[in-house]
Design a protein around this motif. Structure first.
Motif, PDB file in Angstrom:
ATOM      1  N   MET A 195       0.846  -1.172   0.000  1.00  0.00           N
ATOM      2  CA  MET A 195       0.000   0.000   0.000  1.00  0.00           C
ATOM      3  C   MET A 195       0.895   1.240   0.000  1.00  0.00           C
ATOM      4  N   GLU A 196       0.617   2.148  -0.908  1.00  0.00           N
ATOM      5  CA  GLU A 196       1.359   3.409  -0.976  1.00  0.00           C
ATOM      6  C   GLU A 196       1.005   4.282   0.235  1.00  0.00           C
ATOM      7  N   ALA A 197       1.888   5.188   0.584  1.00  0.00           N
ATOM      8  CA  ALA A 197       1.683   6.034   1.761  1.00  0.00           C
ATOM      9  C   ALA A 197       0.381   6.843   1.659  1.00  0.00           C
ATOM     10  N   LYS A 198       0.101   7.385   0.473  1.00  0.00           N
ATOM     11  CA  LYS A 198      -1.125   8.167   0.306  1.00  0.00           C
ATOM     12  C   LYS A 198      -2.353   7.309   0.592  1.00  0.00           C
ATOM     13  N   GLU A 199      -2.372   6.105   0.056  1.00  0.00           N
ATOM     14  CA  GLU A 199      -3.484   5.189   0.316  1.00  0.00           C
ATOM     15  C   GLU A 199      -3.575   4.864   1.805  1.00  0.00           C
ATOM     16  N   LYS A 200      -2.422   4.703   2.424  1.00  0.00           N
ATOM     17  CA  LYS A 200      -2.382   4.370   3.849  1.00  0.00           C
ATOM     18  C   LYS A 200      -2.965   5.506   4.696  1.00  0.00           C
ATOM     19  N   LEU A 201      -2.719   6.749   4.315  1.00  0.00           N
ATOM     20  CA  LEU A 201      -3.286   7.879   5.044  1.00  0.00           C
ATOM     21  C   LEU A 201      -4.819   7.834   5.008  1.00  0.00           C
ATOM     22  N   TYR A 202      -5.352   7.606   3.824  1.00  0.00           N
ATOM     23  CA  TYR A 202      -6.809   7.489   3.683  1.00  0.00           C
ATOM     24  C   TYR A 202      -7.337   6.304   4.504  1.00  0.00           C
TER      25      TYR A 202
END
Length: 91
Positions: free
Chosen positions: A1-8
Motif C-alpha cells: 500500500m502506498e503512503a497516500k493510500e495508507k493515510l486514507y
C-alpha cells in the motif's frame, strides 16, 4: 500500500473505531512525516493531512499534559480533524 493510500485507510479505520486514539496518532504521524512523498498529494490533501499530523504528533491522553493548552491536544481535537478529512476527502 502506498503512503497516500495508507493515510486514507488510517483515517477511515480510525473513524470506524478500528484504531484507538494513541495507536492511530502514532501510525498516522510516522506515515505522514516519514513515508509520504508530499508531491503525491494534491493541495487539499496536503493541507488537511498536514493539519491532522500537527495534531497527531501532539496527542496526549494525560489530563496533566492537556492542561498545557498550547502543547498537547486531546482525542476530541484529533477526531474532529479526522472527521473533517472524512467529510471532505473520503466520499
Amino acid at each position: 500500500m502506498e503512503a497516500k493510500e495508507k493515510l486514507y485507510y488510517l483515517v477511515a479505520e480510525y473513524i470506524n473505531g478500528n484504531y484507538n486514539d494513541e495507536t492511530f496518532c502514532d501510525i498516522f504521524t510516522v506515515t505522514y512525516d516519514v513515508e509520504t512523498d508530499y508531491k503525491e498529494l494534491n493541495s487539499k490533501e496536503k493541507l488537511l493531512f498536514e493539519e491532522l499530523c500537527s495534531l497527531t504528533s501532539r496527542f496526549s491522553s494525560d489530563e496533566n499534559d492537556l492542561k498545557l493548552n498550547s502543547i498537547y491536544v486531546s482525542k476530541n481535537e484529533v477526531r474532529d480533524k479526522a472527521l473533517q478529512i472524512k467529510n471532505e476527502l473520503i466520499k
